[in-house]
Motif scaffolding. Structure first.
Motif, PDB file in Angstrom:
ATOM      1  N   TYR A 302       0.873  -1.183   0.000  1.00  0.00           N
ATOM      2  CA  TYR A 302       0.000   0.000   0.000  1.00  0.00           C
ATOM      3  C   TYR A 302       0.903   1.223   0.000  1.00  0.00           C
ATOM      4  N   PHE A 303       1.039   1.841  -1.159  1.00  0.00           N
ATOM      5  CA  PHE A 303       1.977   2.950  -1.302  1.00  0.00           C
ATOM      6  C   PHE A 303       1.253   4.245  -1.643  1.00  0.00           C
ATOM      7  N   THR A 304       1.399   5.232  -0.805  1.00  0.00           N
ATOM      8  CA  THR A 304       0.987   6.580  -1.199  1.00  0.00           C
ATOM      9  C   THR A 304       2.007   7.154  -2.163  1.00  0.00           C
ATOM     10  N   VAL A 305       3.292   6.787  -1.957  1.00  0.00           N
ATOM     11  CA  VAL A 305       4.375   7.191  -2.861  1.00  0.00           C
ATOM     12  C   VAL A 305       5.306   6.001  -3.062  1.00  0.00           C
ATOM     13  N   LEU A 306       5.581   5.694  -4.320  1.00  0.00           N
ATOM     14  CA  LEU A 306       6.597   4.704  -4.672  1.00  0.00           C
ATOM     15  C   LEU A 306       7.438   5.320  -5.790  1.00  0.00           C
ATOM     16  N   ASP A 307       8.615   5.804  -5.434  1.00  0.00           N
ATOM     17  CA  ASP A 307       9.455   6.546  -6.380  1.00  0.00           C
ATOM     18  C   ASP A 307      10.780   5.809  -6.557  1.00  0.00           C
ATOM     19  N   LEU A 308      10.960   5.264  -7.763  1.00  0.00           N
ATOM     20  CA  LEU A 308      12.180   4.519  -8.103  1.00  0.00           C
ATOM     21  C   LEU A 308      12.929   5.193  -9.243  1.00  0.00           C
ATOM     22  N   ALA A 309      12.598   6.441  -9.543  1.00  0.00           N
ATOM     23  CA  ALA A 309      13.146   7.145 -10.705  1.00  0.00           C
ATOM     24  C   ALA A 309      14.644   7.395 -10.575  1.00  0.00           C
ATOM     25  N   ASN A 310      15.265   7.635 -11.738  1.00  0.00           N
ATOM     26  CA  ASN A 310      16.679   8.031 -11.792  1.00  0.00           C
ATOM     27  C   ASN A 310      17.591   7.025 -11.112  1.00  0.00           C
ATOM     28  N   HIS A 329       1.101   7.370  -6.039  1.00  0.00           N
ATOM     29  CA  HIS A 329       2.073   8.020  -6.933  1.00  0.00           C
ATOM     30  C   HIS A 329       3.163   7.005  -7.235  1.00  0.00           C
ATOM     31  N   LEU A 330       3.368   6.770  -8.512  1.00  0.00           N
ATOM     32  CA  LEU A 330       4.411   5.847  -8.963  1.00  0.00           C
ATOM     33  C   LEU A 330       5.298   6.566  -9.961  1.00  0.00           C
ATOM     34  N   ASP A 331       6.617   6.457  -9.796  1.00  0.00           N
ATOM     35  CA  ASP A 331       7.551   7.054 -10.745  1.00  0.00           C
ATOM     36  C   ASP A 331       8.701   6.080 -10.966  1.00  0.00           C
ATOM     37  N   LEU A 337      14.250   0.381 -18.021  1.00  0.00           N
ATOM     38  CA  LEU A 337      13.187  -0.614 -18.023  1.00  0.00           C
ATOM     39  C   LEU A 337      12.703  -0.891 -19.442  1.00  0.00           C
ATOM     40  N   CYS A 338      12.167  -2.090 -19.632  1.00  0.00           N
ATOM     41  CA  CYS A 338      11.729  -2.497 -20.953  1.00  0.00           C
ATOM     42  C   CYS A 338      10.532  -3.433 -20.830  1.00  0.00           C
ATOM     43  N   GLY A 339       9.654  -3.416 -21.814  1.00  0.00           N
ATOM     44  CA  GLY A 339       8.517  -4.307 -21.822  1.00  0.00           C
ATOM     45  C   GLY A 339       7.203  -3.567 -21.725  1.00  0.00           C
ATOM     46  N   LYS A 340       6.117  -4.332 -21.684  1.00  0.00           N
ATOM     47  CA  LYS A 340       4.782  -3.767 -21.660  1.00  0.00           C
ATOM     48  C   LYS A 340       4.377  -3.377 -20.250  1.00  0.00           C
ATOM     49  N   ILE A 341       3.817  -2.188 -20.129  1.00  0.00           N
ATOM     50  CA  ILE A 341       3.323  -1.718 -18.835  1.00  0.00           C
ATOM     51  C   ILE A 341       2.065  -2.516 -18.485  1.00  0.00           C
ATOM     52  N   PRO A 342       2.005  -3.114 -17.275  1.00  0.00           N
ATOM     53  CA  PRO A 342       0.807  -3.882 -16.903  1.00  0.00           C
ATOM     54  C   PRO A 342      -0.448  -3.019 -16.958  1.00  0.00           C
ATOM     55  N   MET A 343      -1.571  -3.660 -17.220  1.00  0.00           N
ATOM     56  CA  MET A 343      -2.845  -2.944 -17.314  1.00  0.00           C
ATOM     57  C   MET A 343      -3.581  -2.978 -15.983  1.00  0.00           C
ATOM     58  N   GLY A 344      -4.446  -1.987 -15.767  1.00  0.00           N
ATOM     59  CA  GLY A 344      -5.233  -1.920 -14.544  1.00  0.00           C
ATOM     60  C   GLY A 344      -4.597  -1.020 -13.515  1.00  0.00           C
ATOM     61  N   SER A 345      -5.070  -1.122 -12.277  1.00  0.00           N
ATOM     62  CA  SER A 345      -4.536  -0.303 -11.190  1.00  0.00           C
ATOM     63  C   SER A 345      -3.095  -0.706 -10.926  1.00  0.00           C
ATOM     64  N   PRO A 346      -2.166   0.260 -10.629  1.00  0.00           N
ATOM     65  CA  PRO A 346      -2.385   1.698 -10.463  1.00  0.00           C
ATOM     66  C   PRO A 346      -2.237   2.497 -11.752  1.00  0.00           C
ATOM     67  N   PHE A 347      -2.114   1.806 -12.881  1.00  0.00           N
ATOM     68  CA  PHE A 347      -1.712   2.482 -14.109  1.00  0.00           C
ATOM     69  C   PHE A 347      -2.845   3.261 -14.768  1.00  0.00           C
ATOM     70  N   HIS A 349      -4.520   5.654 -13.581  1.00  0.00           N
ATOM     71  CA  HIS A 349      -4.572   7.075 -13.213  1.00  0.00           C
ATOM     72  C   HIS A 349      -3.211   7.763 -13.357  1.00  0.00           C
ATOM     73  N   LEU A 350      -2.246   7.098 -13.959  1.00  0.00           N
ATOM     74  CA  LEU A 350      -0.912   7.676 -14.115  1.00  0.00           C
ATOM     75  C   LEU A 350      -0.721   8.219 -15.521  1.00  0.00           C
ATOM     76  N   ASP A 351       0.125   9.255 -15.630  1.00  0.00           N
ATOM     77  CA  ASP A 351       0.396   9.792 -16.966  1.00  0.00           C
ATOM     78  C   ASP A 351       1.770   9.332 -17.444  1.00  0.00           C
ATOM     79  N   ALA A 352       2.108   9.732 -18.648  1.00  0.00           N
ATOM     80  CA  ALA A 352       3.317   9.223 -19.307  1.00  0.00           C
ATOM     81  C   ALA A 352       4.603   9.619 -18.589  1.00  0.00           C
ATOM     82  N   THR A 353       4.585  10.725 -17.869  1.00  0.00           N
ATOM     83  CA  THR A 353       5.818  11.177 -17.201  1.00  0.00           C
ATOM     84  C   THR A 353       6.309  10.179 -16.157  1.00  0.00           C
ATOM     85  N   SER A 354       5.412   9.351 -15.639  1.00  0.00           N
ATOM     86  CA  SER A 354       5.816   8.348 -14.639  1.00  0.00           C
ATOM     87  C   SER A 354       6.702   7.262 -15.237  1.00  0.00           C
ATOM     88  N   PHE A 355       6.699   7.143 -16.586  1.00  0.00           N
ATOM     89  CA  PHE A 355       7.412   6.054 -17.248  1.00  0.00           C
ATOM     90  C   PHE A 355       8.439   6.551 -18.261  1.00  0.00           C
TER      91      PHE A 355
END
Length: 371
Positions: A302-310, A329-331, A337-347, A349-355
């Motif tokens: 259960y993540f309010t924030v999960l930030d793995l960027a950079n 919030h996922l970043d 990273l490579c491959g298909k982004i999984p479908m459904g929650s949490p994706f 409500h996220l925009d392209a900048t997260s990926f």
């Protein structure tokens, strides 16, 4: 004759009673003198904080001064630069106190609390004699311009519960003696110039629930002993120079809710236990972390924030991430990273900048995957 003697005795007793009453209900003259010495090193021209520091009884009506009702000794000094108190609301501008803390404060030997916070203009060093205030429970000097080092023997304050020296200009190391503060529940040294390492035996602070050390120049590895503090709920080590791996046992801590390690030089892989733990705010961005994102998400995640960027993460976003109870919030941007982004929650409500800025991620909210 007997009547006169009785009257004299009665009057004498009344005078003695009145004298005792005056003594009991006034602060100790030495405490009053120490407060006036303390006040003489400070300058606050806008609000008039010290206008009430008049008269013989410093326990009555002196703004920010509190006394023990039994001993009439000064027990606390509370002066906050950002306050809802009506005294501050009268001012059209924020009060700015300058000056320094006089060592005379250490003459107030029964002090249990020193709060001189958020004035942004008080400078100088923290008097080392503060180490000799055996009843001190609360030391809060946040939001000033204190320089110098943290007193080396601060570990002598065995009753201390709160140590907040954040947002100053302190330098030097975290004193090794700090690990003797076995009653400490809140440690905040954020946004200073502190260097050196985190004491290896910091795990001795069994009562601490918050360890906040972000925004310094702390180096070395994260001590494993931190993971043995069973009350620890918030650990913030962001924006330092920490190296080495993330201790896997962080994921086994029962109450740890915030783990912020962003902006360091941390390497190695993400322990799988972190993604199935009680942590709800996990920020590992801006490090040198390699490997793949562990496929260990589950109902406890259960993540309010999960930030793995950079970082230097590779491989796909694991399919188990859709089993997480919540991700607000996922970043994962700026990785490999490579491959298909999984479908459904949490994706959903996220925009392209997260990926963004990955090797070959595809799918919603990015472009379609090539067949």
């Amino acid at each position: 004759m007997d009547t006169k003697k009785s009257l004299v005795i009665l009057l004498t007793n009344v005078v003695v009673f009145l004298l005792l009453s005056t003594t009991v209900h006034s602060c100790l003259p030495s405490d009053r003198a120490a407060l006036l010495e303390f006040r003489a090193k400070l300058n606050e021209p806008y609000i008039g904080v010290f206008n009430t520091w008049k008269g013989l009884d410093c326990c009555k009506g002196w703004y920010g001064v509190s006394c023990d009702p039994n001993t009439r000794r000064v027990a606390g000094i509370t002066l906050r630069g950002e306050s809802e108190d009506p005294l501050f609301q009268k001012a059209k501008r924020s009060g700015l106190m300058t000056g320094s803390i006089s060592p005379s404060i250490c003459k107030l030997t029964r002090l249990s609390g020193i709060i001189i916070a958020d004035w942004k203009g008080i400078s100088g060093v923290i008097p080392s004699c503060i180490e000799n205030l055996p009843f001190l429970r609360h030391l809060d000097l946040v939001g000033n311009k204190f320089s110098g080092v943290i007193p080396a023997n601060i570990g002598k304050l065995l009753r201390l519960k709160v140590l907040n020296l954040a947002d100053n200009h302190l330098y030097g190391v975290i004193p090794p003696s700090i690990t003797r503060l076995v009653s400490l529940s809140h440690l905040d040294l954020r946004n200073n110039n502190i260097s050196g390492v985190i004491p290896r035996d910091i795990g001795r602070l069994k009562m601490v629930s918050r360890v906040l050390l972000s925004g310094n120049k702390i180096s070395g590895q994260i001590p494993d002993s931190l993971t043995r503090i069973y009350r620890l709920a918030d650990l913030e080590l962001s924006m330092n120079r920490l190296t080495g791996p993330i201790p896997a046992s962080f994921g086994k801590m029962s109450v740890l809710a915030t783990l912020n390690l962003d902006g360091n030089l941390i390497s190695g892989m993400i322990p799988g236990s972190l993604l199935a733990s009680s942590i709800s705010n996990l920020n590992l961005s801006g490090n040198l972390i390699t490997g793949s994102i562990p496929n260990t998400f589950g109902p406890r995640s259960y993540f309010t924030v999960l930030d793995l960027a950079n970082n230097r993460l590779q491989g796909p976003i694991p399919a188990s991430i859709t089993a997480a109870s919540f991700i607000g919030h996922l970043d994962v941007s700026h990785n490999h990273l490579c491959g298909k982004i999984p479908m459904g929650s949490p994706f959903d409500h996220l925009d392209a900048t997260s990926f963004a800025y990955n090797a070959c991620l595809c799918g919603k909210p990015l472009g379609n995957c090539k067949k």
